[in-house]
Design an enzyme around this catalytic site. Structure first.
Site, mmCIF file in Angstrom:
data_model
loop_
_atom_site.group_PDB
_atom_site.id
_atom_site.type_symbol
_atom_site.label_atom_id
_atom_site.label_comp_id
_atom_site.label_asym_id
_atom_site.label_seq_id
_atom_site.Cartn_x
_atom_site.Cartn_y
_atom_site.Cartn_z
ATOM 1 N N GLU A 155 5.497 0.328 4.051
ATOM 2 C CA GLU A 155 4.416 -0.599 4.393
ATOM 3 C C GLU A 155 3.820 -0.284 5.752
ATOM 4 O O GLU A 155 3.203 -1.133 6.383
ATOM 5 C CB GLU A 155 4.928 -2.044 4.374
ATOM 6 C CG GLU A 155 5.943 -2.386 5.430
ATOM 7 C CD GLU A 155 7.383 -2.097 5.031
ATOM 8 O OE1 GLU A 155 8.275 -2.696 5.640
ATOM 9 O OE2 GLU A 155 7.616 -1.285 4.121
ATOM 10 N N ASP A 204 2.890 -3.311 -4.681
ATOM 11 C CA ASP A 204 1.975 -2.158 -4.724
ATOM 12 C C ASP A 204 0.523 -2.619 -4.655
ATOM 13 O O ASP A 204 -0.317 -1.987 -4.001
ATOM 14 C CB ASP A 204 2.203 -1.354 -6.006
ATOM 15 C CG ASP A 204 3.509 -0.575 -5.989
ATOM 16 O OD1 ASP A 204 4.135 -0.484 -4.907
ATOM 17 O OD2 ASP A 204 3.901 -0.064 -7.055
ATOM 18 N N ASN A 209 8.000 -8.042 -1.868
ATOM 19 C CA ASN A 209 8.649 -7.323 -2.967
ATOM 20 C C ASN A 209 9.753 -8.159 -3.607
ATOM 21 O O ASN A 209 9.881 -8.211 -4.834
ATOM 22 C CB ASN A 209 9.221 -6.000 -2.470
ATOM 23 C CG ASN A 209 8.179 -4.896 -2.441
ATOM 24 O OD1 ASN A 209 7.201 -4.924 -3.190
ATOM 25 N ND2 ASN A 209 8.378 -3.913 -1.585
ATOM 26 N N HIS A 234 7.888 -5.396 -7.306
ATOM 27 C CA HIS A 234 7.268 -4.209 -6.699
ATOM 28 C C HIS A 234 5.849 -3.959 -7.193
ATOM 29 O O HIS A 234 5.038 -3.384 -6.471
ATOM 30 C CB HIS A 234 8.148 -2.979 -6.953
ATOM 31 C CG HIS A 234 9.412 -2.987 -6.135
ATOM 32 N ND1 HIS A 234 9.456 -2.538 -4.844
ATOM 33 C CD2 HIS A 234 10.655 -3.427 -6.424
ATOM 34 C CE1 HIS A 234 10.678 -2.676 -4.364
ATOM 35 N NE2 HIS A 234 11.435 -3.214 -5.302
ATOM 36 N N ASP A 273 1.824 -2.206 10.556
ATOM 37 C CA ASP A 273 2.972 -2.522 9.712
ATOM 38 C C ASP A 273 2.756 -3.915 9.115
ATOM 39 O O ASP A 273 2.523 -4.885 9.847
ATOM 40 C CB ASP A 273 4.262 -2.494 10.527
ATOM 41 C CG ASP A 273 5.496 -2.546 9.644
ATOM 42 O OD1 ASP A 273 5.990 -1.473 9.275
ATOM 43 O OD2 ASP A 273 5.954 -3.659 9.323
#
Length: 405
Positions: free
Chosen positions: A243, A217, A208, A213, A200
């Site tokens: 994530e 990404d 973000n 975003h 994680d």
């Protein structure tokens, strides 16, 4: 609720479990649909909503601040009880919504139209549009919304066949689970070792929120590239959540697996991800578990998940192994997906939950918030005619572990 409602709940959760879509990352196909809804109908809000035991969860949402909310006040929760689209021109004139927190509080819904997403003969959710002012919705509008909902259903079914995450190229969550079960069966049959890990990315929401975003990404893609640079060709990596990633290390025991994961951790921590905002650095937390004889893959994944949460609780940017003494999971717990209800104050207070694991002596429950959950309460599963007194044994994030008393 009448028994037919409980039956629908059980069937809906079975369909959702088969789709394996809850808590998956956003996907372009569904975001385009909600965006198209907003443009076609000229509304500020549109969601593709799925209803599980205790919440409404948005696979896609435009104009909404949250990704999920309580099930009871959700207007989509009313819509899934209908066979035809639910149209409410003015929520202030609907008696059912006289004290609804989503109508009289944020996001102040005054108009609602929701078309059902029907799969395997049951409504699993809706494609809906909402406005903060009353409005009319013509028969033509209803037909268009139904057509868009049908497209959403087609996309959901096509997604079920996809093997790869479109952004990172990692295995899809469903494909990862299938590969995990295949490798578990092989390891069991031939007496081989198998280690499973969950990864994680730490504080990813901050990435973000700070950079947008598109940069988020990019970070996800680079993290997967870093993992692949360390892992063998025979290893597998899958994207399980926004994530969160899973790794499968066949022919590898826990000690050697932890050594591999430490190399992965260092590779991620060593990234300097170039972005329009400058170089970005991230770290990740790891949890690992190895296969024990007779252990199902879901239980192996759950052990890795618990170890990963332990890594986060102990400071992040580290790996933790699951050990036999860990609380919260017992071999007798079986994975389920059932709508439940938590009741206390002699039954005067209650709220919904989703039962995720169950045994003769314990259960694992998902809730929207831990804030109002008492130490002792009664758990009911209406579809099974089940009711037991419980004592909370542990809590983490939005999951509660209980023992029956």
């Amino acid at each position: 609720m009448p028994m037919s409602v409980h039956d629908d709940d059980a069937r809906r959760l079975e369909a959702l479990a088969e789709l394996d879509i809850l808590d998956t990352p956003s996907e372009v196909a569904f975001d385009r649909l909600t965006g198209l809804c907003r443009k076609i109908f000229g509304v500020p809000m549109s969601t593709l909503t799925l209803i599980d035991g205790h919440r409404q969860w948005f696979k896609s949402a435009v104009g909404m601040a949250d990704r999920e909310g309580e099930r009871r006040p959700a207007l989509c929760n009313y819509a899934i009880r209908e066979l035809e689209p639910l149209i409410i021109p003015d929520t202030h004139r609907d008696e059912r919504l006289a004290d609804n927190v989503l109508v009289h509080g944020r996001p102040f819904i005054r108009f609602y139209a929701g078309a059902q997403l029907r799969i395997s003969g049951v409504n699993i959710g809706t494609l809906c549009v909402m406005d903060t002012t009353p409005r009319e919705f013509s028969a033509h509008d209803v037909d268009v919304l139904k057509d868009l909902a049908a497209i959403a259903v087609d996309e959901l079914m096509l997604r079920n066949l996809s093997m790869r995450d479109g952004l990172t190229g990692a295995l899809s969550r469903r494909a990862f689970r299938n590969e995990g079960e295949r490798l578990r069966a092989l390891a069991e049959r031939h007496g081989q070792k198998l280690t499973c890990a969950l990864i994680d990315i730490d504080h990813f929401k901050l990435v973000n929120d700070s950079y947008g975003h598109a940069v988020g990404d990019l970070v996800l893609s680079r993290v997967v590239e870093a993992c692949r640079a360390v892992l063998r060709a025979s290893d597998a990596i899958g994207r399980l959540g926004g994530e969160e990633f899973g790794v499968l290390l066949p022919h590898t025991g826990l000690r050697d697996g932890l050594a591999v994961l430490e190399k992965v951790r260092m590779a991620i921590a060593g990234l300097a991800i170039e972005s329009p905002c400058g170089p970005i650095r991230v770290t990740a937390s790891f949890g690992a578990a190895d296969l024990a004889r007779g252990l199902r893959f879901e239980a192996l994944l759950e052990r890795a998940d618990l170890a990963m949460y332990s890594a986060k609780d102990s400071g992040r940017n580290r790996g933790v192994a699951w050990v036999e003494a860990a609380p919260s999971i017992a071999p007798s717990l079986r994975r389920v997906f059932k709508a439940g209800q938590i009741a206390f104050n002699a039954g005067r207070s209650s709220f919904d939950c989703t039962v995720r694991a169950l045994s003769e002596t314990a259960a694992s429950l998902d809730v929207i918030s831990m804030a109002d959950v008492p130490e002792h309460f009664k758990l009911a599963i209406a579809s099974d005619g089940f009711s037991r007194a419980c004592r909370m044994t542990s809590r983490s994030d939005k999951r509660i572990e209980v023992a029956f008393v």
